[in-house]
Every structure is written in C-alpha cells, then in structure tokens.
Scaffold this motif. Sequence first.
Motif, PDB file in Angstrom:
ATOM      1  N   THR A  21      13.468  -7.638   0.683  1.00 41.52           N
ATOM      2  CA  THR A  21      12.495  -7.051  -0.242  1.00 41.52           C
ATOM      3  C   THR A  21      11.314  -7.984  -0.473  1.00 41.52           C
ATOM      4  O   THR A  21      10.149  -7.546  -0.514  1.00 41.52           O
ATOM      5  N   LEU A  22      11.569  -9.271  -0.606  1.00 41.77           N
ATOM      6  CA  LEU A  22      10.496 -10.233  -0.825  1.00 41.77           C
ATOM      7  C   LEU A  22       9.623 -10.386   0.418  1.00 41.77           C
ATOM      8  O   LEU A  22       8.396 -10.489   0.315  1.00 41.77           O
ATOM      9  N   ALA A  25       7.101  -7.807   0.745  1.00 43.26           N
ATOM     10  CA  ALA A  25       5.974  -7.997  -0.170  1.00 43.26           C
ATOM     11  C   ALA A  25       5.071  -9.146   0.268  1.00 43.26           C
ATOM     12  O   ALA A  25       4.155  -9.533  -0.475  1.00 43.26           O
ATOM     13  N   ALA A 321      12.935  -6.935  -6.957  1.00 47.81           N
ATOM     14  CA  ALA A 321      11.895  -6.114  -7.583  1.00 47.81           C
ATOM     15  C   ALA A 321      11.483  -6.692  -8.929  1.00 47.81           C
ATOM     16  O   ALA A 321      10.288  -6.728  -9.276  1.00 47.81           O
ATOM     17  N   CYS A 323      11.713  -9.815  -9.794  1.00 52.93           N
ATOM     18  CA  CYS A 323      10.985 -11.047  -9.473  1.00 52.93           C
ATOM     19  C   CYS A 323       9.528 -10.745  -9.126  1.00 52.93           C
ATOM     20  O   CYS A 323       8.601 -11.395  -9.628  1.00 52.93           O
ATOM     21  N   LEU A 324       9.310  -9.746  -8.289  1.00 53.84           N
ATOM     22  CA  LEU A 324       7.946  -9.376  -7.907  1.00 53.84           C
ATOM     23  C   LEU A 324       7.144  -8.883  -9.107  1.00 53.84           C
ATOM     24  O   LEU A 324       5.978  -9.256  -9.285  1.00 53.84           O
ATOM     25  N   ALA A 325       7.767  -8.068  -9.937  1.00 52.14           N
ATOM     26  CA  ALA A 325       7.065  -7.547 -11.117  1.00 52.14           C
ATOM     27  C   ALA A 325       6.655  -8.675 -12.050  1.00 52.14           C
ATOM     28  O   ALA A 325       5.541  -8.672 -12.596  1.00 52.14           O
ATOM     29  N   ARG A 329       3.095  -8.870  -8.850  1.00 53.81           N
ATOM     30  CA  ARG A 329       2.904  -8.337  -7.505  1.00 53.81           C
ATOM     31  C   ARG A 329       3.490  -6.928  -7.410  1.00 53.81           C
ATOM     32  O   ARG A 329       4.409  -6.587  -8.165  1.00 53.81           O
ATOM     33  N   ALA A 331       5.802  -4.043  -6.771  1.00 49.15           N
ATOM     34  CA  ALA A 331       7.254  -4.006  -6.590  1.00 49.15           C
ATOM     35  C   ALA A 331       7.664  -2.631  -6.079  1.00 49.15           C
ATOM     36  O   ALA A 331       7.009  -1.627  -6.379  1.00 49.15           O
TER      37      ALA A 331
END
Length: 455
Positions: A21-22, A25, A321, A323-325, A329, A331
Amino acid sequence: MTDPRILIVGAGPAGIRAAETLVAAGLRPVVVDEGARAGGQIYRRPPEGFTRPPEVLYGPEAPKARALHGVFDRLVAEGRVEHLPQSAVLGFSTAGAHVTGPQGSRVIAHDQLILATGATDRLAPVPGWQAPGVYSLGATQIALKAQGVALGQRVVLMGSGPLLTLVAYQMLGAGAVVEAVLDTAPLSAQIAALPAMFARPALALRGLSMRARLGRRYHAGVTLHEIETDVRGPVAVRWSSASGRGKRSLCDTVGMGWHLRAETQLAGLAGAEFDHSEIWAQWLPRTDRLGRLRPGVYLAGDGLRILGADGAEVAGRLAAAACLADMGRPAPEIAADLARLARLERFAQGLARAFPWPAAMVRSLPDTAVVCRCEGVTAGTLRATVDHGGADANRVKSLGRIGMGRCQGRFCQLAAAELIAAHAGTDPAQVGRLRDQAPVRPVLAGALARSGGSG
C-alpha cells in the motif's frame, strides 16, 4: 523535501500488504523481518532450492501464499522496498529502532512505524511439558514447512484451537504417525459457536473437513493429566476423556498449543496501553479501528487483533492507509476493508468461544508442575511467592523469576497470571501484565558489538 522514512516490522501478511500500500503511494518503506524469506509464520517459506511445492506446504492456502510471496519479491527486486531479512528489532530510543542482524547491530531512524509482529503459540503448562521432545504446535509446523520434517515417530498433539486440527492434518499428510489429537475444548462449546464461525462458511467447512480426516484420533473435551517422560523425552500422555475415562497414549513426541498469543512486546515499548480481553484471555493493545496507536505508530495483524492471515492482510492495508492519511498523503478507500474486518472479527470471536483458554486446568496444576520452563519455576514456588509478595505480576516476577528467562514470559505469562489470580482469589485482569523490556529477543553480545552504523 525528502520522503518520510517508514519502518515496517514483520514481513508476514500484514507487513507485506502494508508495504504494498505504501509503495503504491510512491513511498519506499524499510521492512525488517526475522525470517530469511518473507511470508511470516502462516506462509513460512523453505530455504532456496527446496523441492516441495506450495500446494504441499500450504494446502488450500497455496494460491494466497504464492500471491503474497510474489508481491513482496517483486517489490524487493524492483528496489521499491528495502528488505532486511534475518533481523530483529530489539527496542526503540529517540535515535530510532535498534536492530540486530547478519551485519551486526544498527539504529534505523524512521518517521513512521508500522508494527506487524504477528503472534506466537499460546501455551498452558502440563506436568512434564519441560521435557525435551515437547514442542509447541507452531514449532511442529515450522519443521514441516521449512524442512519437510515431521518431528518424532509417534506423536500426540494436544491443546485447542484451529491450529491443533491444522497441524494434525498436515502431519498426517506428511506421513507422520499421529497417535492422538487431544482437544481440551468441549464439543458442546464448539457446536454452540458454529453460527458465528459460519461468518466465513468456506473456512468453517474446510476446518470441519480436516477434522473429519482425523477420524478416531480426535478427542474433544479431554482433561490432560501428565506427559510421562524418561531421560530421552516423552513416553506417553495421560488424559481423561469427556466421560471421565482414564486414557494413556504412547508417544515419543508431543506438540501442544491453545490457539495464539499476540506478540506485543514491541508495541509496549512503543507506548501502547493494553486492555485485558475476556474473550481471548490475554492482554491486547488499544488502538483505533485502523490500528493507529498514535500518529506515527500503527499496529497490524495478529499482534493487534487475532484474526488470522486474511485478517492480517486487511489490517496491514488499514494501518498503511492510516499512516498515509496522517502524513497528509492520498490514502486508499477503506470502507470495504472495514466491512470485511467486522466479518472477520465475528468469525474470530466464534473461534475464541469454541476453543477457550483452559483456565480451570491451569488453576488446578499441582505444586510440582513447572510453569516457567526457562527458569524452572514451579506452580508451588509461584504460589509461595504470591503469599510473600502479593498478587501483582511484576512483583511476582521480581521475587520469583517467573518470566525472566529466554522467552521473556512469552510462554509462561498467561498461565502465571491465571495461577496468581486463583491463589489470591482475584482475576487475571487484576494481576496485571509484565512490563516490556528491551531487548525483546535474546541477542549475542558479539552481534551488539558489531555495529552496522545508523541508517
């Protein structure tokens, strides 16, 4: 601006999906894993050149194993993930994560941390379990997957939970002689939990099919009395059937385990608070629904919620997700994963009720029974320590050495809390949880001396 550095601990299903997932992104995470090859315990991989195909190693789960292995191998080959195999995180400091591996020790600075540490066997002591030739179910399964070895010539498997049935089924498939499969869970509890377990009907039916393959070897609702041993190890297991009839099963090897125990030491060192779960009879970390411990630290997989491999994949995506939020960034959409998570939790809670922790068996251990295999602490010594110092887990550890050995309480903590609570007339939640201490894994002094620097 440079991209933030994200450290993922664990390359099982949760860690692999978090990394995927990362990477999608546009980030390049660092993945630290104790295994030589990614896959985790459930999809543990044999050494390079091993000839047994995934269909033999993983059975019906082979397509999932192939997919996960392929995803991670591709990310590493393309340079989109930095993979540190055969490495362990020992603890944290303001400088970063302290890691030891083949190149020595190093400190990995990071901006974000995802802990996907998985679970270990949940063990309950039985008189004689400290003998050589007594293994956890997980260790028995590792020997099968990693080396194609069935431990022992005549095997008795005992405990409770889906892993008991799975390991027995796998050992029979490998040609081992399984004398008996002894389940402490009453058949009535298993039947009562079937509606919840049919939240995943295909998996429930597969488990029932495996159980049928065991035939008359399988016995539910048993009472375990003793593993009889000589200087070479086990010779027999004494037990009683659900009707109370005494039995004795000859063997030279015993595999034992009561479902799983969340691996939470690193979560504790990262600042997690814990709640005692009555359903799972253990302490579990407190996070939000996505696994967010706090912005910058996330938990995923069986180290957070004991949901199995499919649940770990979902939890890995959700943690990434979050972490990205938190980094501002874009997600991925999480609604479908949250809905699936709820269904997986219903199934898992059904399992927990079908195969309960054998509290009464543990509480009735004789004084001579060893509770802590590392330090040789008996139930009698533990009870005497409670009389002397009180019913606090950490106080009992300080005075009686329970949980001070190589495993750092991983095998004995839950049983010790049960015994402390019973002797003091309280419950395990009041006894408390052993404090987490670094290093969370045994480490050679030489490995610490060989510094690989910082990264």
